[in-house]
Design a protein around this motif. Structure first.
Motif, PDB file in Angstrom:
ATOM      1  N   LEU A 177      99.354  33.945 -33.716  1.00 57.52           N
ATOM      2  CA  LEU A 177      99.043  35.111 -32.895  1.00 57.52           C
ATOM      3  C   LEU A 177     100.166  35.377 -31.911  1.00 57.52           C
ATOM      4  O   LEU A 177     100.566  34.485 -31.161  1.00 57.52           O
ATOM      5  CB  LEU A 177      97.733  34.845 -32.136  1.00 57.52           C
ATOM      6  CG  LEU A 177      97.219  35.938 -31.209  1.00 57.52           C
ATOM      7  CD1 LEU A 177      96.838  37.187 -31.997  1.00 57.52           C
ATOM      8  CD2 LEU A 177      96.018  35.411 -30.422  1.00 57.52           C
ATOM      9  N   LEU A 201      99.096  39.494 -35.833  1.00 59.96           N
ATOM     10  CA  LEU A 201      98.482  38.272 -36.330  1.00 59.96           C
ATOM     11  C   LEU A 201      99.062  37.990 -37.712  1.00 59.96           C
ATOM     12  O   LEU A 201      99.205  38.904 -38.526  1.00 59.96           O
ATOM     13  CB  LEU A 201      96.961  38.428 -36.430  1.00 59.96           C
ATOM     14  CG  LEU A 201      96.224  37.209 -36.957  1.00 59.96           C
ATOM     15  CD1 LEU A 201      96.288  36.048 -35.955  1.00 59.96           C
ATOM     16  CD2 LEU A 201      94.770  37.554 -37.283  1.00 59.96           C
ATOM     17  N   TYR A 235      94.205  41.546 -36.242  1.00 56.99           N
ATOM     18  CA  TYR A 235      94.800  41.249 -34.940  1.00 56.99           C
ATOM     19  C   TYR A 235      93.827  41.633 -33.827  1.00 56.99           C
ATOM     20  O   TYR A 235      93.616  40.868 -32.883  1.00 56.99           O
ATOM     21  CB  TYR A 235      96.133  41.990 -34.768  1.00 56.99           C
ATOM     22  CG  TYR A 235      96.589  42.021 -33.333  1.00 56.99           C
ATOM     23  CD1 TYR A 235      97.138  40.897 -32.737  1.00 56.99           C
ATOM     24  CD2 TYR A 235      96.434  43.170 -32.553  1.00 56.99           C
ATOM     25  CE1 TYR A 235      97.527  40.902 -31.406  1.00 56.99           C
ATOM     26  CE2 TYR A 235      96.815  43.191 -31.231  1.00 56.99           C
ATOM     27  CZ  TYR A 235      97.366  42.056 -30.660  1.00 56.99           C
ATOM     28  OH  TYR A 235      97.739  42.058 -29.340  1.00 56.99           O
ATOM     29  N   LYS A 256      92.928  38.994 -30.838  1.00 63.57           N
ATOM     30  CA  LYS A 256      93.934  39.078 -29.774  1.00 63.57           C
ATOM     31  C   LYS A 256      93.498  38.455 -28.450  1.00 63.57           C
ATOM     32  O   LYS A 256      94.333  38.040 -27.664  1.00 63.57           O
ATOM     33  CB  LYS A 256      94.375  40.524 -29.555  1.00 63.57           C
ATOM     34  CG  LYS A 256      93.304  41.427 -28.986  1.00 63.57           C
ATOM     35  CD  LYS A 256      93.813  42.849 -28.858  1.00 63.57           C
ATOM     36  CE  LYS A 256      92.738  43.759 -28.294  1.00 63.57           C
ATOM     37  NZ  LYS A 256      93.219  45.125 -28.214  1.00 63.57           N
TER      38      LYS A 256
END
Length: 156
Positions: A53, A58, A81, A85
Motif C-alpha cells: 500500500l 495498492l 485501493y 487506504k
C-alpha cells in the motif's frame, strides 16, 4: 497526489487524538506498508496473500512466497485501493520501536501468520505475527483485525 497525502495526514491526526497507538505516518512510493497472511499447511491461491500500500496505489504480490523474501507486485484496481487506504491509520507506532521481529509463533500450530513490512525513506522493517492473539501483545490486536479484514475484502 498532494490532496491524498493531506487527507491521510488529517485522518492520521484525527485518529492519533483518540488513541496513542495510532499514528501519523504518511505513505508514498518510498514510504509504504506491505501486509499479508500466510498459512503453511494449506492448498490453493489464498494460502499466501501479500499486498503493498502506498498513498495512491495498492499492489498485489504475484509470487506468493511463504518466506516473504521474494515479492513481485502488480498494480490493482483503484476500488481495491479505496477499500484499503485507511489501513495505515491502524498501524501501531510502537511496532517501529520493537527489537523483536517475530511475535508469538506464526503458523507453528497451523494457525497462520501475518507478514508486515514498513518502509520509511528506504529503511525497511519487517515482522511476522502469530494469528493467535493470545501469543502477541495487546497493542497489535486492533491492527491484526484490520489487516485480516482488508485481506478478506480484497479476496471477495
Amino acid at each position: 497526489m498532494k490532496r491524498i497525502v493531506v487527507i491521510l495526514a488529517i485522518v492520521g491526526v484525527l485518529f492519533s487524538c483518540n488513541d496513542n497507538d495510532l499514528n501519523e505516518i504518511n505513505i508514498n512510493e518510498q514510504n509504504y506498508l506491505v501486509f499479508g497472511h500466510f498459512y503453511g499447511m494449506c492448498g490453493g491461491e489464498d494460502c499466501v496473500e501479500t499486498f503493498k500500500l502506498t498513498n495512491t496505489t495498492l499492489f498485489e504480490d504475484i509470487i506468493d512466497d511463504y518466506s516473504g523474501v521474494d515479492m513481485d507486485f502488480i498494480e490493482l484496481e483503484k476500488d481495491k485501493y479505496e477499500q484499503t487506504k485507511d489501513l495505515i491509520n491502524y498501524f501501531p507506532n510502537k511496532l517501529l520501536n520493537q527489537k523483536e521481529t517475530t511475535f508469538g509463533c506464526p503458523d507453528c500450530a497451523d494457525g497462520g501468520g501475518l507478514f508486515i513490512q514498513y518502509s520509511e525513506n528506504g529503511n525497511i522493517k519487517s515482522w511476522r505475527i502469530d494469528q493467535d492473539k493470545n501469543n502477541v501483545p495487546e497493542y497489535l490486536h486492533k491492527f491484526m483485525d484490520k489487516v485480516n479484514e482488508k485481506i478478506a475484502l480484497l479476496k471477495e
